[in-house]
Write an enzyme that holds these catalytic residues in place. Structure first.
Site, short mmCIF file in Angstrom:
data_model
loop_
_atom_site.label_atom_id
_atom_site.label_comp_id
_atom_site.label_asym_id
_atom_site.label_seq_id
_atom_site.Cartn_x
_atom_site.Cartn_y
_atom_site.Cartn_z
N GLU A 7 97.56 79.48 -10.71
CA GLU A 7 98.53 80.30 -11.54
C GLU A 7 98.28 81.94 -11.71
OE1 GLU A 7 101.81 76.40 -13.33
OE2 GLU A 7 100.22 77.65 -14.51
N ASN A 23 102.18 73.22 -16.89
CA ASN A 23 102.78 73.27 -18.52
C ASN A 23 104.01 72.91 -18.92
OD1 ASN A 23 99.55 72.53 -17.98
ND2 ASN A 23 99.24 74.26 -19.36
N HIS A 67 95.80 81.86 -14.36
CA HIS A 67 95.89 80.54 -15.05
C HIS A 67 94.71 79.95 -13.98
CE1 HIS A 67 97.71 77.19 -17.06
NE2 HIS A 67 96.12 77.19 -17.13
N SER A 94 96.31 80.08 -21.30
CA SER A 94 97.46 79.30 -20.18
C SER A 94 99.17 79.11 -21.62
CB SER A 94 97.42 77.73 -20.64
OG SER A 94 96.98 77.68 -21.59
#
Ligand code: 3HC
Length: 928
Positions: free
Chosen positions: A435, A473, A423, A402
């Site tokens: 992702e 994120n 991800h 990540s």
């Protein structure tokens, strides 16, 4: 009948009915769909036209009363709906107006309109309760939950279940039986047997209202749906139809509907990736997958895969860890059995798809590996080097990292083209987002393959670029940081969480930190502080609490304290930590911050998120703003009825957001400073989601600049002589265009730069060929040598060095720097020519259009560069703009002067000219 209804389809359905009713040879009517699908409902793409006033709305009740009720249901001849595949929304509503319904066992029937922010509009709110009872109808509508054929039969929604190949035959027979009175001929609208007595019905509706208000306090349309149902029960179904139409039309224009329709189409658009999914590549068949690491993420990913029937090999380092990993997978499946989502038989079958291993021997036959070990660079590098050794050369090598740069992970391999990020979000078997992280080297085929696997395991895959935090994120790192900044300045922690939850997030930022755990929060927070120090808010609040053994929900103490049932309760003790953190940061309580309104809190938390979203868009990390909307909804729980982060931001306006951020940045620092992309959109009053369109106008001017010397070249061709003109500027411009094209190809999202400059390459090459054709011998040789050295030799050297010696971002920066440097040189080239104009008092060789477009080009790009604060772009274009003005002024001064006699003989000598070109050629430094 067509799969999707439009107004014209419904009108033609009415016409067909009218004709059938007139014909004596037609005794009854069967309504069915084409290609195994009844109907997906009304055409959602038409909503935009109606909302924007471009498409005329039918008069209220025209469809639901005139067509569906009076023409179809009120017909003198019976009709039967033969349903296969889907009968959703308007599709089911038409079927319910028929006098009987026959379906296949696999057909899906439902009224999912509420997921689009509207209510059923063709009588569904009236007929469904009368066919299946109030409670079930409310459940199906409020939860947008379809039922399968078999269940529909048990509920009374369909009258018989038959195999697909007998569907129409049985429906015809049923319809004729109705004519012969062998089967009942029922108008659903007037059925009452399934409706509860009035008192009970009122109680059910009251309960449904309360539930809907609790689950969706910000939404109006579930209440509007209940209103229409209630009206029908109290005042009769025709009054109910009228109320339904009124509510439908009002809701169709609501922000909620616009947002949810945006989400509907955006979700389906994430798998359309220019330059990847439009290449005609077919996804390769992934027969089996290996997962490295059986921790929380690895076991979740394995669960998601086996649930979709992918055989999985789970690798761990020792027996103990392997057993734990397999145990987690088993527990994930068992929880589904407990919730009634899976039978015991299916559980056994699914679990048998996973095998454990401690070595790489069985990896030779797998088609894809997903690494999901702890975030340690050296460990991941070793794993990928091993994978290269043990897996087949076609095997896809994915990492679930990540935070770590994928190029770094693959550094010790030669397999960069098949390394990709997969991800997942925790818990991986539940969260819907995936992702798909591509590097500049990941091959389109590998992206297409992973997109396909993502869809097959029922995730919504979003393709993102390789950067710290990827899309979700990264965009949301300011979410927690903003909350901590507010808390340190005096805003109440629990008020922040409450306001943010009321806004529609599943939980506030502090509750989220508790859930994620302080260890993870500190580790990821550090990544952002290190990578984006200028805009990170650094606070010791979380580390201080962790030192005191408050590490989040897992330790039962974090920003909240948790009771034995894991209920979060506020804890007055946290004030102590906030004060400590405040004194470390040197922050003072700000009286304004302790009295913030809910609106201010929402804006101060989310505008920095929007600001980061703008950076992600500017850098081309996502393909389009809509992808970010989906990522924010599915990865962070941003309320879908607000359309996702950029859609919501656009509803407020870039100008407003930018001005608020600017105001806060003056008091609270660079954390709030609007980025260049946002500042640019705000300056133009443009939306955040339309970046490419903005760039187009600049690029059109750039194209005009390339074409502007055409009159000079026409003159060269006509006179069959290059006269006073020099070839060097065009040789340099060709080099410049070559470099920018190369830059555009190398930089993700740089397609437009590459295209515009690619056009420049073609035009400049033609100019040089004209030079080589018409120049006198000496000039021809000089042109050939200089073009060979610069446009072939130098360019080839740049490509070779940057390809062989530099990596990714550094490569892009170096190419950008060389291109910008060359721009400065070229903009400076007309200086001596301007001197010549002054001394000879002639503008004969100064093509006006080139000057004009050069001035425009320098101007717009310099303006853009100021907005985006890009010195590489600003300096050469600013210089070009000033020189452009000077040239236009010179032109104005000497425009009417007689041609200088002293220049004439020189022109006649052609190549012997000592004069420099009168103007610089086009220089185009484009960016998106
Ligand atoms: C007055 C009335 O009460 C109002 C209405 O009827 S509103 C419409 C109610 N109907 C719905 O909400 C159904 C919406 N559609 C769906 O849920 C799903 O598309 C589906 C279950 C029908 C099919 O799912 P699936 O097979 O996975 O295919 P999916 O990718 O979603 O759709 C295929 C294509 O059809 C389009 N589509 C599906 N339903 C559509 C609709 N009702 N209108 C317009 N386009 C539609 C999708 O956008 C997609 O287009 P694309 O290929 O260009 O991306």
């Amino acid at each position: 009948m067509f799969y999707i209804f439009s107004l014209s389809v419904l009108t033609s359905l009415k016409e067909s009915y009218d004709k059938a009713l007139q014909r004596d040879d037609v005794k009854a009517i069967v309504v069915t769909g084409a290609k195994g699908k009844f109907s997906g409902g009304f055409d959602i793409t038409a909503f935009g036209g109606i909302q924007g006033g471009k498409v005329e709305e039918p008069k209220p009740g025209y469809i639901s009363i005139d067509i569906v009720t009076d023409t179809l249901e009120g017909a003198r001849k019976p009709s039967v709906a033969a349903i296969d595949g889907l009968a959703l929304g308007g599709g089911l509503e038409v079927a319910m107006a028929c006098h009987a319904r026959i379906s296949t066992p696999t057909a899906q029937l439902g009224l999912p309109e509420l997921q689009l922010g509207i209510i059923p509009g063709f009588g569904g709110t009236q007929r469904l309760p009368r066919l299946v009872g109030l409670s079930k109808a409310l459940e199906m509508m409020l939860m947008s939950k379809p039922v399968k054929g078999q269940e529909a039969h048990a509920l009374g929604l369909v009258d018989a279940i038959v195999p697909s190949d007998e569907l129409v035959k049985v429906a015809r027979r049923w319809a004729l039986d109705m004519v012969e009175c062998r089967k009942p001929w029922i108008a659903s609208l007037y059925k009452t047997d399934k409706l509860e007595p009035l008192g009970d019905a009122r109680e059910i509706l009251k309960f449904a209202r309360a539930q809907a208000r609790k689950q969706a306090p910000n939404l109006e349309h579930p209440q509007a749906c209940i209103d229409a149902i209630e009206e029908g029960i109290i005042s009769g179904p025709r009054a109910g139809l009228v109320r339904e139409v009124e509510n439908f039309q009002k809701l169709l224009h609501s922000d909620t509907c616009k947002s949810l329709v945006h989400i509907f189409f955006s979700q389906r658009g994430t798998t359309k990736v220019p330059g990847v999914t439009d290449l005609g590549l077919m996804p390769r068949k992934i027969k089996n997958v290996a997962i490295i690491g059986g921790g929380l993420m690895g076991s979740g990913i394995a669960t998601a895969l086996i649930l979709s029937n992918y055989p999985v090999i789970l690798k761990e380092v020792n027996e103990k860890f392997l057993e734990a990993g397999l145990g987690r997978v088993k527990a994930n499946l068992q929880s589904r059995v407990k919730k009634g989502k899976m039978t015991q038989e299916r559980f056994e079958k699914t679990l048998s798809l996973i095998k454990g291993t401690l070595g790489y021997e069985s990896f030779r036959d797998v088609d894809m590996v997903i690494e999901a070990v702890i975030e340690k660079v050296s460990l991941k590098q070793q794993i990928f080097a091993d994978l290269e050794k043990y897996c087949s050369p076609q095997c896809i090598l994915a990492s679930n990292t990540s935070t770590i740069d994928l190029n770094l992970i693959g550094e010790k391999t030669c397999s960069h083209d098949r390394i990709i990020g997969a991800h997942f979000f925790s818990p991986a078997h539940v969260m819907p987002l995936l992702e798909v992280v591509r590097t500049q080297k990941t091959s389109p085929q590998v992206i297409v393959d992973l997109l396909d696997v993502g869809k097959k395991i029922k995730k919504t895959p979003v393709v993102v670029g390789n950067c710290t935090g990827f899309a979700v994120n990264r965009v949301f790192f300011p979410y927690t940081q903003a909350a901590i900044l507010l808390a340190e300045h005096g805003t109440d922690v629990y008020q922040i969480d409450q306001v943010i939850t009321k806004f529609g997030m599943p939980m506030g930022p502090f509750r989220l930190v508790d859930l994620v755990g302080f260890g993870v929060a500190i580790a990821t927070g550090t990544q952002f502080v290190e990578n984006f120090p200028e805009r990170s808010y650094k606070s010791m609040l979380v580390p201080l609490m962790q030192e005191d053994k408050r590490a989040g929900e897992a330790t039962r103490k974090g920003f909240y304290v948790y009771d034995s049932k894991r209920k979060a309760n506020p804890d007055p003790e946290i004030k102590k930590y906030i004060e400590q953190a405040r004194s470390i940061s040197g922050v003072k309580v700000d009286s304004k911050m302790s009295k913030l309104s809910s609106k201010d809190i929402v804006e101060m938390i989310f505008f920095p998120v929007v600001n980061e979203a703008c950076r992600v868009l500017a850098e081309g990390i996502v393909v389009k703003a809509a992808d970010l909307d989906i990522a924010s909804v599915m990865g962070m729980g941003f309320p879908p009825y607000r359309g996702g982060i950029t859609f919501w931001a656009d509803s407020l306006g870039s100008k407003y957001i930018c001005s608020r951020l600017e105001e806060w940045s003056k008091t609270y620092g660079d954390f709030f400073k609007p980025c260049a992309y946002l500042a640019e959109r705000a300056a133009k009053g443009a939306s955040l989601s339309a970046p490419v369109e903005q760039a187009k106008s600049r690029n059109i001017i750039s194209v005009l600049v390339f074409l502007s010397p055409i009159d000079a070249f026409w003159r060269i061709v006509k006179h069959r002589s290059t006269e006073e003109f020099e070839s060097l500027p065009y040789i340099c411009t060709l080099l410049n265009s070559l470099l920018w094209t190369y830059y555009g190809i190398t930089k993700p999202g740089g397609l437009l730069v590459a295209t515009v400059n690619g056009f420049g390459v073609v035009v400049e090459t033609i100019y040089i060929i004209i030079f080589l054709t018409f120049a006198a011998n000496k000039m021809r040789v000089r042109t050939a040598i200089v073009a060979g050295v610069l446009d072939i030799g130098f360019f080839a050297a740049v490509v070779l060095v940057t390809q062989l010696m530099l990596e990714d971002e550094l490569r892009i920066d170096v190419i950008g720097l060389i291109s910008a440097g060359l721009n400065i040189v070229m903009y400076a080239s007309p200086l001596s020519a301007m001197k010549t104009v002054v001394t000879t008092k002639s503008v004969e060789y100064m093509p006006f259009f080139l000057s004009f477009f050069l001035f425009l080009n320098g101007g717009v790009w310099a303006f853009y560069a100021v907005l985006v604060r890009d010195p590489f772009l600003g300096i050469p274009n600013g210089a070009g703009f000033i020189l452009g003005i000077a040239q236009l002024v010179l032109y104005a001064i000497y425009r009417n002067s007689k041609q200088s006699k002293s220049i004439l003989p020189v022109i006649e000598e052609g190549s012997n000219s000592k004069h420099e070109p009168l103007l610089s050629p086009p220089t185009v430094s484009t960016s998106q």
